[in-house]
Scaffold this motif. Structure first.
Motif: not given
Ligand code: ATP
Ligand code: MG
Lengths: 293, 362
Positions: A188-189, A191-193, A197, B52, B71-73, B87, B98-99, B102, B150
């Motif tokens: 999720x991280x 993925x940008x949450x 979130x 991470x 940040x990872x995102x 999920x 989901x991505x 976001x 993505x």
């Protein structure tokens, strides 16, 4: 596991089953007797109670006592029934349960998925809070409520119950989230949450069973609490349990057993309701926690 | 300049160094496979690239930009986990989208992107299901779909096939390869399966205890392993290692056999150097299977201890000079345990290691 089929004959197995069911039935009856007495008494008239057998069914069942308990019975000096106190309790229990459950979930989330140096000590201290007896915190709590200007208010009681319940709710959620895969959070991280979130969209929706367990636990504890209620709220602001006590123990006038019983049943109804609605999840949630540790 | 660069990456957990100075370059569109035994730090390295886990020191550069503090995102990477990490509360469609959600992509655009990916992976009929209602192979596809949608700069895979059964693994492996060839994606892929490494990689990195042992193309790694660890790790059955020493510019094996220097050695090591002659089973064959263009084919006789027919061919465990020697011969060769057999050693394919250091002698 294989059943030990050859060591038990069908006949004796059946006999054992009859015995077990018989015993269960007896215990169930024993446990239900007080409820039976409460319900029947609440439906009888005062004359019948005085003259009759406690176990007998009402001759002319009437809901008079229920209406009196709800709207007319005298508690202390006012004679408005228990309805005001019932609402007091509801106004206390709903926010207290909601806030303590939500904060417990948030704590569990941080303590398992966003570990910080010293997280073990923090959790240990929260666990410790579970073992502090109510009586020990009464005076400090009264002082804090005084300083905050919240003594004798429903908001004050909500605060007390939230603080006291936080140790338990945190424990429940921490153990549940411990078994929740870290990779989901990492995913999720990427993925940008963000922090909240992930909590709202991924963790909470997967927490059904533990939410039910926590809500039942907190609801019964807070609704049934007497000590905090009698210590931090009085008069018109008291919760149901305190009002019930005042009603039953008031020494003026005739003792109206039917009204007392009706009030007691009314006081027990909300917890009964929560158990019936959420009860089947309760067992499931406990089991899930037990297996996942 | 390389597309993905890793410079002197060190990661410590407490006092333990898990990664001890990793340097890697990967060109755009490359397929890098990280292999190594369990616990050597592959996942740690991948997590560091993903952001991470923070490295203790060193740099990670993607497309010319140092991403250490991103940040990872924000790194524009996608990762497929061993457990797939779908999920559980979302449908396949929501998982894949989901991505994008976001990122704030509008719903219609998102649906289109999801449909496109689902089509590529042939999971369109699964879009409304939840992960619990999928088979292992289907979950794997969804996990890939979540990465693909993505369109990241770099794909990271952490043992994505290890939860699949043998047959499915081969299928999905081929699919990943096809995907790489059609999309020209840049991929870093962790596995401890050396067949996966050989078949997928354009570049293999062999690691051991947080140190890179060798970086090279699959054929480099296989044919010219940098040391005995790499030689032993890659290839199944493992490479034969015959002890001996250098005597008059020849390899004098412990059993007494004298062999010319392997074709991979350019200059003879000093007289008396203790060596290990590394030769793969397929370079120890019956004459009829031997490479006719080989320059040095040496016949030896040895007793057969064990036969292992695989169907397509047969492995023989021979005993030579007190050492076990695995040979690969045609399945039809009629030989039984206890008999003598003559096999040809193809020394063009053999390598020589210094015994003390385990390093290959070039
Ligand atoms: N938090 C930690 N503290 C201390 N040591 C750790 C920690 N996390 C991982 N390690 C150690 O780091 C080493 C590398 O772990 P890593 O997960 O990267 O291995 P791996 O190569 O991915 O292995 P596998 O093939 O089994 O997945 C292991 O020896 C592990 O014990
Ligand atoms: Mg790993």
């Amino acid at each position: 596991m294989s059943a030990p089929a050859d060591s038990v004959s069908p006949g004796s197995a059946r006999a054992a089953r009859y015995f077990i069911y018989g015993a269960l039935l007896v215990f169930a009856l024993v446990y239900l007797t007080p409820l039976y007495v409460m319900l029947t008494t609440s439906l009888k008239s005062l004359d019948e109670i005085r003259g009759g057998d406690m176990m007998a069914l009402p001759v002319a069942p009437s809901l008079d006592a229920w209406f009196r308990a709800w709207g007319e019975a005298c508690i202390g000096v006012t004679c408005g029934g228990i309805k005001g106190y019932f609402w007091n309790s509801l106004k206390m229990v709903v926010p207290a349960v909601a806030i303590s459950t939500l904060l417990g979930a948030l704590n569990g989330y941080v303590l398992t998925k966003w570990r910080f140096p010293g997280h073990k000590i923090v959790f240990g201290m929260m666990l410790f809070a579970c073992f502090i007896p109510f009586q020990a915190v009464l005076i400090p709590m009264a002082r804090v409520l005084g300083i905050l200007g919240m003594s004798n208010s429903t908001a004050g009681l909500v605060l007390v119950h939230v603080i006291y319940g936080l140790g338990f709710t945190t424990l429940f959620f921490r153990n549940y989230y411990e078994a929740f895969p870290d990779e989901l959070i990492k995913s999720a991280m990427i993925d940008g949450a963000g922090f909240f979130r992930i909590f709202w969209r991924i963790l909470l929706p997967s927490s059904g069973p533990i939410i039910v367990v926590t809500v039942i636990y907190q609801f019964t504890n807070i609704w049934n609490d007497f000590l905090f209620g009698v210590s931090f709220a009085s008069g018109e602001g008291a919760p149901m349990t305190v009002a019930l006590n005042n009603l039953v123990s008031s020494s003026t006038g005739v003792k109206e057993y039917n009204v007392d019983m009706a009030a007691a049943v009314i006081a027990a109804l909300p917890t009964l309701f929560v158990y019936i609605v959420a009860g089947r999840y309760f067992v499931r949630g406990l089991m899930a926690g037990a297996v996942k540790g | 300049m390389a597309f993905l660069e890793i410079r002197n990456l060190v990661r410590k957990a407490g006092a333990v160094e898990i990664l001890k100075g990793i340097n890697i370059d990967l060109e755009k569109g490359g397929f890098l496979v990280l292999v190594g035994p369990s616990g050597c730090g592959k996942s740690t390295l991948l997590n560091a690239i993903a952001g991470l886990q923070q490295p203790t020191s060193g740099e990670i550069i993607i497309n010319g930009q140092v991403v250490n503090d991103l940040h990872p995102a924000k790194r524009d990477i996608a990762m497929v986990f061993q457990s797939y990490a779908l999920y559980p509360n979302m449908t396949v469609e929501e998982n894949i989208g989901f991505a994008l959600e976001m990122r704030g992509m509008p719903k219609t655009e998102r649906a289109e992107a999801i449909r496109g990916v689902a089509k590529t992976l042939q999971i369109e009929h699964l879009l409304t299901r939840r992960p619990a209602q999928l088979s292992g192979g289907q979950r794997q596809r969804v996990a890939m779909g979540r990465a693909l949608v993505r369109k990241p700069q770099v794909f990271l895979f952490d043992e994505p096939l290890s939860n699949l059964d043998a047959k499915l693994r081969v299928e999905v492996r081929a699919e990943i390869k096809r995907l790489h060839q059609t999309t020209h994606a840049t991929i870093v892929y962790v596995t401890h399966d050396q067949i996966e490494a050989m078949t997928l990689a354009t570049k293999i990195v062999v690691m051991k205890e947080g140190i890179i042992q060798q970086v090279g193309s699959p054929s480099d790694i296989y044919n010219r392993p940098a040391n005995t660890f790499v030689a032993d790790f890659m290839g199944s059955p493992a490479m034969n290692m015959l002890p001996g020493h250098i005597d008059g510019g020849m390899v004098h094996l412990t059993g007494g056999t004298r062999l010319p220097l392997p074709g991979t050695v350019s200059a003879a090591p000093a007289q008396g150097t203790e060596v290990l002659l590394g030769i793969r089973p397929e370079a120890v064959t019956d004459r009829s299977l031997a490479d006719p263009s080989a320059k040095h084919l040496i016949d030896i006789e040895a007793p057969v201890e064990l036969t292992e027919p695989t169907g397509s061919d047969m492995f023989l465990i021979l005993r030579h000079g007190g050492e076990a020697l695995t040979a690969r011969v045609r399945a039809e060769v009629a030989v039984e345990a206890g008999q003598m057999i003559s096999v040809a050693l193809n020394l063009d394919k053999a390598v020589l290691f210094e015994k003390g250091t385990g390093q290959r002698i070039a």
